[in-house]
Design an enzyme around this catalytic site. Structure first.
Site, PDB file in Angstrom:
ATOM      1  N   GLU A 217       0.855  -1.364  -0.052  1.00  0.00           N
ATOM      2  CA  GLU A 217       0.024  -0.189  -0.160  1.00  0.00           C
ATOM      3  C   GLU A 217       0.842   1.348   0.065  1.00  0.00           C
ATOM      4  OE1 GLU A 217      -3.163   0.067  -0.541  1.00  0.00           O
ATOM      5  OE2 GLU A 217      -4.042  -1.658  -0.049  1.00  0.00           O
ATOM      6  N   ARG A 221       0.904   3.807  -3.405  1.00  0.00           N
ATOM      7  CA  ARG A 221       0.386   5.082  -3.017  1.00  0.00           C
ATOM      8  C   ARG A 221       1.587   6.209  -2.714  1.00  0.00           C
ATOM      9  NH1 ARG A 221      -5.643   4.252   0.002  1.00  0.00           N
ATOM     10  NH2 ARG A 221      -5.536   2.139  -0.178  1.00  0.00           N
TER      11      ARG A 221
HETATM   12  C1  DMJ Z   1      -6.174   0.862  -4.814  1.00  0.00           C
HETATM   13  O1  DMJ Z   1      -5.392   1.321  -3.915  1.00  0.00           O
HETATM   14  C2  DMJ Z   1      -5.462   0.276  -5.959  1.00  0.00           C
HETATM   15  O2  DMJ Z   1      -5.981   0.541  -6.964  1.00  0.00           O
HETATM   16  C3  DMJ Z   1      -5.345  -1.009  -5.630  1.00  0.00           C
HETATM   17  O3  DMJ Z   1      -4.517  -1.689  -6.675  1.00  0.00           O
HETATM   18  C4  DMJ Z   1      -6.385  -1.868  -5.401  1.00  0.00           C
HETATM   19  N1  DMJ Z   1      -7.021  -1.114  -4.436  1.00  0.00           N
HETATM   20  C5  DMJ Z   1      -7.562   0.254  -4.576  1.00  0.00           C
HETATM   21  C6  DMJ Z   1      -8.856   0.800  -5.276  1.00  0.00           C
HETATM   22  O4  DMJ Z   1      -9.657   0.180  -5.273  1.00  0.00           O
END
Ligand code: DMJ
Length: 585
Positions: A217, A221
């Site tokens: 994550e 992000r």
């Molecule tokens: C996001 O954080 C990213 O796209 C991830 O790969 C999957 N989930 C969420 C969005 O739904």
């Protein structure tokens, strides 16, 4: 006194006499010259005048340029530059007064780096964006501003806004929403908001905190967000932050197998498996490679790419079923967990996405990425894809347990696949992938269109038995909508790659945007809701995920652009959180 004056006047008279004498002697000399000599002197004189005029006009032009820089729209251009850059007078700028916020594009020029390195626009120069060019894009920008205002007022510097309780929540404690939103604001040309976010990152963001973070994550992000905005702006401050984060994540990879632990403490570097399982998720360990590879390429430090590529190499060698992977993998043994679910939804999804995108990022030079991707898509067709008897809707189910029982369940997360398939076709992979992409896109659209709110649930089940029964149904525990982007993401790819269908896809996107406006917009931002099946009881969940700003609104904005994109799918791979990573090798 008097004597002095007399002396002075005599001196002047003497000078006059001298000058008259010298003028006479020049005239005499001139008359003594031959015609040829005189002609030559005339030519020299004329050339001298021409050269002087040329020099004078150059001086005038330079002064004029300074004036233009001071008073013309180039001042606006300077406003959108990253703080650490300034234009040189020879930068040429096109200003189109028709656009709402002023279209400003660099056509050619050189930017001056503070360290006196000249950055060539072709390679590392900032990209510039026009801002919205039509009413739909303006509506999306306004949605972004509304979300941002709520975040800024009640959650500034924290990870997520809680728009119902007008407060915030922290997950990693790194101002997640700010970092995830940077490139969206830059692409939307929201200069004021971008500048305040940049200032926060420069002055307040630190990774020297004793918090546990999830490797995947924080990579997609935060590392992805920082690298994306670094590449768009060439602002080195972002790269320094990205490098610091990358360094702190490296201990995750200190395992015998090379498969990383899922979590790590940013300050102590203590890495470990998730609290709820001994295993890491397959999609998580295979969805960090774009970012780590790019960090190496951007910093010149190969360690990041090495640890990430080792995972890809390792997973490539593991036995699979039809090219498909179980959703759990053990960091110590390096093996998949036996009998764990096979899905293109949660915990499996972006393994497939990053196979294709890594192949693109590495210049289509590493064949196994493409081959594994093609094998997986073939396997998915054979064992995961089915159609409903009622309307022939194509969906992707899951395989469960030791018997590989088929479950007709599809996560909304799976809707990313149309976009990925289309991207593959755009890059020369089999044409029939496009019809799968189109059919799956229709199914995902139906997941929205068949709900009273026109918003998709988190999970849908498909009816395989009865021709007369509805194609899909939603269980009450699955009826939430977290403002997710995957379907809009696919709409954007499809609109780009199949431009003849663009208008239809834009219509679909617009309907969904209006549904977000109708059912998730609240006074202080946008909220996830618990129930898409009842317009009177949507049950707000009091959370605005950072991916709503990073992905959902960004993809909507890009989808609604009328002409060519300002950002090309041939120049960038878009990471799993909608952050732009340049394709360069
Ligand atoms: C996001 O954080 C990213 O796209 C991830 O790969 C999957 N989930 C969420 C969005 O739904």
């Amino acid at each position: 006194m008097f004597k002095n004056r007399e002396y002075v006047s005599l001196l002047v008279a003497d000078q006059d006499n001298n000058s008259i004498k010298s003028k006479r002697s020049i005239w005499r000399l001139w008359n003594q010259l031959s015609r040829l000599q005189r002609t030559l002197l005339y030519i020299i004189l004329i050339l001298g005048i021409i050269i002087s005029l040329y020099i004078l006009s150059n001086i005038f032009e330079t002064e004029n340029n300074k004036l233009i820089e001071k008073h013309s729209p180039i001042v606006e251009f300077n406003n959108v530059l990253p703080q650490s850059y300034s234009t040189k007078p020879n930068s040429k700028v096109d200003v189109d007064n028709n656009a709402r916020q002023g279209v400003v594009q660099v056509v050619q020029g050189v930017l001056e780096h503070p360290n006196n390195q000249n950055v060539n626009l072709k390679d590392d120069a900032p990209k510039y964006f026009t801002g919205p060019t039509n009413t739909r894009q303006i509506a999306v920008v306004n949605a972004f501003k509304h979300a941002w205002k709520g975040y800024k007022t009640f959650a500034w510097g924290h990870d997520h806004l809680k728009p119902i309780s007008a407060s915030y929540s922290n997950w990693f404690g790194v101002g997640l929403t700010i970092i995830d939103s940077l490139d969206t604001m830059y692409i939307m040309n929201l200069q004021e908001e971008y500048e305040e976010a940049r200032e926060w990152v420069e002055q307040k963001l630190t990774f020297d905190i004793p918090n546990d973070v999830n490797l995947f994550e924080i990579t997609i992000r935060v590392l992805g967000g920082l690298l994306s905005i670094y590449h768009l702006t060439s602002d080195k401050m972002y790269l320094d932050k990205a490098r610091d984060l990358g360094e702190r994540l490296l201990p995750c990879f200190n395992t015998d197998s090379g498969i990383p632990y899922s979590d790590i403490n940013l300050r102590t570097g203590l890495a470990h498996a998730p609290k709820w399982s001994p295993d890491s998720s397959t999609s998580e360990v295979t969805t960090i490679q774009l970012e780590f590879r790019d960090l190496s390429r951007s910093t010149g430090d190969s360690r990041f790419e090495e640890v990430a590529s080792k995972i890809s190499d390792h997973v490539h060698e593991l036995p699979k079923k039809h090219g498909l992977v179980p959703i759990f993998i053990n960091a110590l043994s390096g093996k998949f967990r036996q009998y764990s679910t096979i899905t293109m939804g949660a915990r499996g999804d972006s393994y497939y996405e990053y196979l294709l995108k890594q192949w693109l990022q590495t210049g289509k030079t590493i064949d196994y990425f493409r081959d594994d991707y093609l094998q997986a898509m073939k396997g998915a067709q054979e064992v995961l894809m089915k159609r409903t008897p009622a309307s022939n809707l194509l969906f992707i189910g899951e395989l469960l347990g030791s018997d590989d029982n088929f479950k007709p369940k599809m996560d909304h997360l799976t809707c990313y696949l149309s976009g990925t398939l289309a991207l593959g076709v755009h890059n020369g992979l089999p044409r029939h992938h496009l019809s799968i992409a189109e059919d799956l896109l229709t199914t995902c659209y139906q997941m929205y269109a068949r709900q009273p709110t026109f918003l998709a649930p988190e999970i849908a089940y498909f009816n395989l038995q009865d021709k007369t029964a509805a194609d899909l149904y939603v269980k009450s525990g699955d009826s939430h909508n977290l403002l997710r982007p995957e379907f809009i993401e696919s709409l954007w790819y499809m609109a780009e790659i199949v431009p003849e269908n663009r208008t239809r896809y834009q219509e679909w996107g617009w309907k969904i945007f209006q549904a977000f406006e109708n059912f998730t917009k609240v006074t202080n931002g946008y909220t996830s809701i618990a129930n898409v099946r009842n317009i009177k009881q949507t049950r707000p969940l009091d959370k605005m995920e950072s991916f709503f700003l990073a992905e959902t609104l960004k993809y909507l904005y890009l989808l609604f652009r009328d002409e060519n994109q300002e950002i090309s799918l041939d120049e960038y791979v878009v990471n799993s959180e909608a952050h732009f990573i340049p394709i360069k090798f």
